[in-house]
Design a protein around this motif. Structure first.
Motif, PDB file in Angstrom:
ATOM      1  N   THR A 139     -51.598 -17.389  57.644  1.00 20.96           N
ATOM      2  CA  THR A 139     -52.654 -18.373  57.870  1.00 20.96           C
ATOM      3  C   THR A 139     -53.775 -18.217  56.861  1.00 20.96           C
ATOM      4  OG1 THR A 139     -52.113 -18.395  60.243  1.00 20.96           O
ATOM      5  CG2 THR A 139     -54.257 -19.276  59.588  1.00 20.96           C
ATOM      6  N   ASP A 140     -54.165 -16.936  56.611  1.00 23.36           N
ATOM      7  CA  ASP A 140     -55.212 -16.686  55.612  1.00 23.36           C
ATOM      8  C   ASP A 140     -54.770 -17.148  54.229  1.00 23.36           C
ATOM      9  OD1 ASP A 140     -56.810 -15.616  57.544  1.00 23.36           O
ATOM     10  OD2 ASP A 140     -56.339 -13.524  57.077  1.00 23.36           O
ATOM     11  N   LEU A 141     -53.521 -16.857  53.877  1.00 20.18           N
ATOM     12  CA  LEU A 141     -53.032 -17.260  52.558  1.00 20.18           C
ATOM     13  C   LEU A 141     -52.990 -18.781  52.438  1.00 20.18           C
ATOM     14  CD1 LEU A 141     -50.159 -14.665  52.078  1.00 20.18           C
ATOM     15  CD2 LEU A 141     -52.397 -14.672  50.965  1.00 20.18           C
ATOM     16  N   ALA A 142     -52.625 -19.457  53.528  1.00 19.32           N
ATOM     17  CA  ALA A 142     -52.627 -20.925  53.499  1.00 19.32           C
ATOM     18  C   ALA A 142     -54.048 -21.462  53.316  1.00 19.32           C
ATOM     19  CB  ALA A 142     -52.015 -21.468  54.791  1.00 19.32           C
ATOM     20  N   GLU A 143     -55.024 -20.828  53.988  1.00 17.51           N
ATOM     21  CA  GLU A 143     -56.413 -21.249  53.816  1.00 17.51           C
ATOM     22  C   GLU A 143     -56.889 -21.007  52.388  1.00 17.51           C
ATOM     23  OE1 GLU A 143     -58.608 -19.162  56.747  1.00 17.51           O
ATOM     24  OE2 GLU A 143     -57.865 -20.361  58.445  1.00 17.51           O
ATOM     25  N   THR A 144     -56.460 -19.864  51.804  1.00 20.04           N
ATOM     26  CA  THR A 144     -56.829 -19.577  50.415  1.00 20.04           C
ATOM     27  C   THR A 144     -56.256 -20.615  49.472  1.00 20.04           C
ATOM     28  OG1 THR A 144     -56.898 -17.198  50.895  1.00 20.04           O
ATOM     29  CG2 THR A 144     -56.717 -17.848  48.589  1.00 20.04           C
ATOM     30  N   ALA A 145     -54.976 -20.963  49.678  1.00 23.91           N
ATOM     31  CA  ALA A 145     -54.359 -21.991  48.841  1.00 23.91           C
ATOM     32  C   ALA A 145     -55.053 -23.338  49.025  1.00 23.91           C
ATOM     33  CB  ALA A 145     -52.874 -22.109  49.183  1.00 23.91           C
ATOM     34  N   GLU A 146     -55.447 -23.637  50.260  1.00 24.22           N
ATOM     35  CA  GLU A 146     -56.147 -24.904  50.511  1.00 24.22           C
ATOM     36  C   GLU A 146     -57.502 -24.918  49.818  1.00 24.22           C
ATOM     37  OE1 GLU A 146     -57.564 -27.675  54.321  1.00 24.22           O
ATOM     38  OE2 GLU A 146     -56.624 -25.725  54.635  1.00 24.22           O
ATOM     39  N   ARG A 147     -58.204 -23.761  49.828  1.00 21.71           N
ATOM     40  CA  ARG A 147     -59.487 -23.683  49.127  1.00 21.71           C
ATOM     41  C   ARG A 147     -59.306 -23.877  47.631  1.00 21.71           C
ATOM     42  NH1 ARG A 147     -62.154 -19.677  48.511  1.00 21.71           N
ATOM     43  NH2 ARG A 147     -60.725 -18.007  49.109  1.00 21.71           N
ATOM     44  N   LEU A 148     -58.237 -23.287  47.081  1.00 23.64           N
ATOM     45  CA  LEU A 148     -57.968 -23.476  45.657  1.00 23.64           C
ATOM     46  C   LEU A 148     -57.730 -24.955  45.348  1.00 23.64           C
ATOM     47  CD1 LEU A 148     -55.629 -20.460  44.783  1.00 23.64           C
ATOM     48  CD2 LEU A 148     -58.020 -20.775  44.168  1.00 23.64           C
ATOM     49  N   GLY A 149     -56.977 -25.611  46.229  1.00 24.78           N
ATOM     50  CA  GLY A 149     -56.710 -27.025  46.010  1.00 24.78           C
ATOM     51  C   GLY A 149     -57.945 -27.896  46.144  1.00 24.78           C
ATOM     52  N   SER A 150     -58.931 -27.439  46.928  1.00 23.81           N
ATOM     53  CA  SER A 150     -60.157 -28.223  47.103  1.00 23.81           C
ATOM     54  C   SER A 150     -61.209 -27.908  46.064  1.00 23.81           C
ATOM     55  CB  SER A 150     -60.726 -27.978  48.510  1.00 23.81           C
ATOM     56  OG  SER A 150     -61.087 -26.614  48.672  1.00 23.81           O
ATOM     57  N   ASP A 193     -62.377 -24.657  45.179  1.00 23.88           N
ATOM     58  CA  ASP A 193     -63.141 -23.424  45.387  1.00 23.88           C
ATOM     59  C   ASP A 193     -62.300 -22.257  44.884  1.00 23.88           C
ATOM     60  OD1 ASP A 193     -64.678 -21.318  46.162  1.00 23.88           O
ATOM     61  OD2 ASP A 193     -64.621 -21.730  48.311  1.00 23.88           O
ATOM     62  N   PRO A 194     -62.550 -21.783  43.639  1.00 24.05           N
ATOM     63  CA  PRO A 194     -61.649 -20.785  43.053  1.00 24.05           C
ATOM     64  C   PRO A 194     -62.064 -19.343  43.308  1.00 24.05           C
ATOM     65  CG  PRO A 194     -63.166 -21.573  41.383  1.00 24.05           C
ATOM     66  CD  PRO A 194     -63.554 -22.262  42.675  1.00 24.05           C
ATOM     67  N   ARG A 195     -62.869 -19.093  44.318  1.00 25.16           N
ATOM     68  CA  ARG A 195     -63.296 -17.713  44.555  1.00 25.16           C
ATOM     69  C   ARG A 195     -62.149 -16.887  45.144  1.00 25.16           C
ATOM     70  NH1 ARG A 195     -68.175 -18.714  48.476  1.00 25.16           N
ATOM     71  NH2 ARG A 195     -66.582 -20.163  49.243  1.00 25.16           N
ATOM     72  N   PRO A 196     -61.787 -15.773  44.486  1.00 19.20           N
ATOM     73  CA  PRO A 196     -60.736 -14.906  45.052  1.00 19.20           C
ATOM     74  C   PRO A 196     -61.250 -14.170  46.282  1.00 19.20           C
ATOM     75  CG  PRO A 196     -61.656 -13.915  43.071  1.00 19.20           C
ATOM     76  CD  PRO A 196     -62.274 -15.286  43.194  1.00 19.20           C
ATOM     77  N   ARG A 197     -60.351 -13.893  47.235  1.00 19.98           N
ATOM     78  CA  ARG A 197     -60.756 -13.252  48.486  1.00 19.98           C
ATOM     79  C   ARG A 197     -60.579 -11.735  48.441  1.00 19.98           C
ATOM     80  NH1 ARG A 197     -58.705 -16.368  53.715  1.00 19.98           N
ATOM     81  NH2 ARG A 197     -60.264 -14.953  54.555  1.00 19.98           N
ATOM     82  N   HIS A 198     -59.676 -11.263  47.591  1.00 17.10           N
ATOM     83  CA  HIS A 198     -59.413  -9.819  47.461  1.00 17.10           C
ATOM     84  C   HIS A 198     -59.128  -9.191  48.830  1.00 17.10           C
ATOM     85  CE1 HIS A 198     -60.579 -10.056  43.301  1.00 17.10           C
ATOM     86  NE2 HIS A 198     -61.754 -10.557  43.628  1.00 17.10           N
ATOM     87  N   LYS A 199     -58.349  -9.877  49.648  1.00 17.49           N
ATOM     88  CA  LYS A 199     -58.000  -9.379  50.979  1.00 17.49           C
ATOM     89  C   LYS A 199     -56.529  -9.021  51.001  1.00 17.49           C
ATOM     90  CE  LYS A 199     -58.388 -10.561  55.893  1.00 17.49           C
ATOM     91  NZ  LYS A 199     -58.784 -11.599  56.861  1.00 17.49           N
ATOM     92  N   ARG A 200     -56.225  -7.821  51.528  1.00 12.70           N
ATOM     93  CA  ARG A 200     -54.843  -7.367  51.587  1.00 12.70           C
ATOM     94  C   ARG A 200     -54.490  -7.062  53.038  1.00 12.70           C
ATOM     95  NH1 ARG A 200     -55.696  -9.479  47.733  1.00 12.70           N
ATOM     96  NH2 ARG A 200     -55.305  -8.895  45.544  1.00 12.70           N
ATOM     97  N   TYR A 201     -53.153  -7.028  53.329  1.00 12.21           N
ATOM     98  CA  TYR A 201     -52.706  -6.995  54.714  1.00 12.21           C
ATOM     99  C   TYR A 201     -51.794  -5.818  55.032  1.00 12.21           C
ATOM    100  CZ  TYR A 201     -54.295 -11.743  53.940  1.00 12.21           C
ATOM    101  OH  TYR A 201     -55.038 -12.828  53.590  1.00 12.21           O
ATOM    102  N   GLY A 202     -51.478  -4.979  54.063  1.00  7.27           N
ATOM    103  CA  GLY A 202     -50.608  -3.838  54.322  1.00  7.27           C
ATOM    104  C   GLY A 202     -49.138  -4.179  54.344  1.00  7.27           C
ATOM    105  N   VAL A 203     -48.780  -5.413  54.029  1.00  8.22           N
ATOM    106  CA  VAL A 203     -47.383  -5.839  53.929  1.00  8.22           C
ATOM    107  C   VAL A 203     -47.106  -6.122  52.448  1.00  8.22           C
ATOM    108  CG1 VAL A 203     -45.641  -7.498  54.664  1.00  8.22           C
ATOM    109  CG2 VAL A 203     -47.478  -6.828  56.236  1.00  8.22           C
ATOM    110  N   PRO A 204     -46.212  -5.373  51.806  1.00  9.51           N
ATOM    111  CA  PRO A 204     -46.038  -5.507  50.346  1.00  9.51           C
ATOM    112  C   PRO A 204     -45.783  -6.942  49.900  1.00  9.51           C
ATOM    113  CG  PRO A 204     -44.838  -3.586  51.146  1.00  9.51           C
ATOM    114  CD  PRO A 204     -45.349  -4.308  52.365  1.00  9.51           C
ATOM    115  N   GLU A 205     -44.918  -7.670  50.601  1.00  6.80           N
ATOM    116  CA  GLU A 205     -44.604  -9.031  50.183  1.00  6.80           C
ATOM    117  C   GLU A 205     -45.819  -9.943  50.294  1.00  6.80           C
ATOM    118  OE1 GLU A 205     -42.922  -7.233  52.273  1.00  6.80           O
ATOM    119  OE2 GLU A 205     -40.966  -6.894  51.324  1.00  6.80           O
ATOM    120  N   LEU A 206     -46.558  -9.823  51.416  1.00  5.80           N
ATOM    121  CA  LEU A 206     -47.748 -10.646  51.583  1.00  5.80           C
ATOM    122  C   LEU A 206     -48.845 -10.239  50.616  1.00  5.80           C
ATOM    123  CD1 LEU A 206     -47.876 -10.894  55.486  1.00  5.80           C
ATOM    124  CD2 LEU A 206     -47.011 -12.585  53.868  1.00  5.80           C
TER     125      LEU A 206
END
Length: 424
Positions: A156-167, A169-182
């Protein structure tokens, strides 16, 4: 997605419980039944031993003697040769588990126990297995919910980040989740956000630079065209038209230069040229504006200097300095040329109040201006000078003196990344 993860996890757990639970129930049921049968058979063998010892010792056996040897819900029948059968306990009803044994004196012992005792024990075992299975299901549901949240929330967070990029807003979030693929997806999105941010910054910078750099030649061209409309002298019209054509060429050079710098600000087309030609061109372009303001613009210093740079870029730098003096300075503007070491220097000065002390060190920063201007001109001028290996400095604040330093010998540029060095 959360629901699907929970349902799939729960389905797997239920299948495992069904497979292993049924197998465990069958095994435990058989084990309990076999244990009950062995227990009854052992009890019959024990009573046979007691009867043998009584027959050898006292010679008789009675129900009163054996009454204390049969406990619980068991029922025993002892058949001794030559005597009537001895019954001990209460005969059970329904199905029974029966055990038999033969004594050394020929007696025959039969012990019976209600099968309901086995059913009760099997029921207790099934209850325990059921409770364990229920706990396993509850634990599986809790684990599935936790795992689903752990996987679905980052998505959900990644989808929101992609949506922000599309709108935009290019600010990176630098948020990680402990799952290598994510985390890999988050890295890619952050890298894309940084690249988009740089691209947007470059586009905004190009738009600001273009609006500023094109304003000066367009203003000068407009003034020349006004001169043509106000005169009837063919020679004057011809002269002004030639100057206008020169300004159109300069305008074209400005556009090309801006596009080149937008692709690679380090790119330059430095050549050796006569510095006087560029200075005289600027004097001719700016004299009408200075005459209209009641001021003068002059040149002095060493003549016929050869400099190595891009003539169009040098013209833009000088135009920015001259325009800056026209807007913020006062009195006569002087362009002085001199030589220092291996460099040709063009100094631009005026008789105005100069640069405030608090802006002296920051005068070349973008958006820094002392009098409500855009603050772009000097920053762009310094970038243009540095692109050809020169530099633009403020030599003095009061009165203001700006110095454009240009090399007098060709620069040795390193080969591009896609070029191979020449081997001789």
């Amino acid at each position: 997605m959360r629901r699907r993860l929970i349902q799939s996890t729960l389905a797997v757990v239920l299948v495992v419980i069904a497979v292993f639970g049924v197998s465990l129930v069958i095994v435990e049921t058989r084990t309990i039944s076999n244990s009950a049968q062995e227990r009854v058979s052992s009890e019959a063998q024990r009573l046979a031993s007691i009867v043998d010892s009584r027959l050898i010792g006292a010679g008789t056996v009675s129900a009163e003697v054996l009454k204390g040897q049969v406990t619980g819900e068991r029922f025993a029948v002892i058949e001794i040769p030559g005597q009537s059968a001895i019954e001990v306990g209460t005969k059970p009803e329904g199905e029974v588990i029966r055990g038999r044994a033969m004594g050394e004196e020929g007696e025959r012992v039969v012990v019976e126990e209600p099968r309901s005792t086995v059913s009760q024990e099997v029921g207790r075992t099934l209850l325990i297995i059921g409770l364990v299975a229920l706990l396993a299901v509850v634990a599986a549901v809790l684990l599935a919910i936790r795992q689903a949240n752990r996987l679905a929330s980052p998505l959900t967070d990644l989808a929101e980040t992609a949506e922000r990029l599309g709108s935009g807003d290019p600010r990176p979030r630098h948020k990680r989740y402990g799952v290598p693929e994510l985390d890999r997806v988050a890295d890619v999105l952050d890298s894309s956000a940084e690249r988009i941010g740089r691209m947007l910054t470059a586009e905004r910078r190009l738009a600001a630079d273009a609006s500023h750099q094109l304003r000066t030649p367009l203003t000068a061209l407009s003034m020349r065209l006004e001169e043509i409309t106000l005169t009837d002298d063919p020679d004057t019209v011809k002269e002004e038209a030639n100057v206008a054509l020169t300004q159109v060429e300069r305008l074209t050079d400005v556009v090309e230069r801006l596009l080149t710098n937008s692709r690679d600000p380090r790119t330059g087309n430095a050549v050796s040229f006569d510095l006087d030609e560029v200075i005289q061109q600027q004097l001719a372009e700016w004299r009408p504006a200075y005459r209209q303001a009641g001021r003068a613009i002059v040149s002095s210093g060493k003549r016929h200097l050869q400099a190595v740079a891009t003539p169009g870029a040098v013209a833009q730098v000088l135009a920015a300095l001259i325009e800056n003096s026209l807007m913020h300075g006062g009195g006569t503007v002087a362009l002085r040329t001199r030589v220092t070491g291996n460099q040709a220097v063009v100094e631009v000065t005026d008789e105005g109040p100069g640069v405030p002390a608090d802006l002296g060190a920051r005068i070349f920063e973008r958006t820094i201006s002392g009098r409500n201007s855009t603050g772009i001109g000097l920053a762009v001028a310094r970038d243009l000078a540095e692109a050809d290996g020169g530099r633009l400095e403020m030599l003095q604040t009061q009165p203001p003196v700006f110095g454009l330093f240009l090399s007098r010998t060709p620069l040795k540029r390193p080969p591009a990344e896609d070029e191979e060095p020449t081997v001789r």
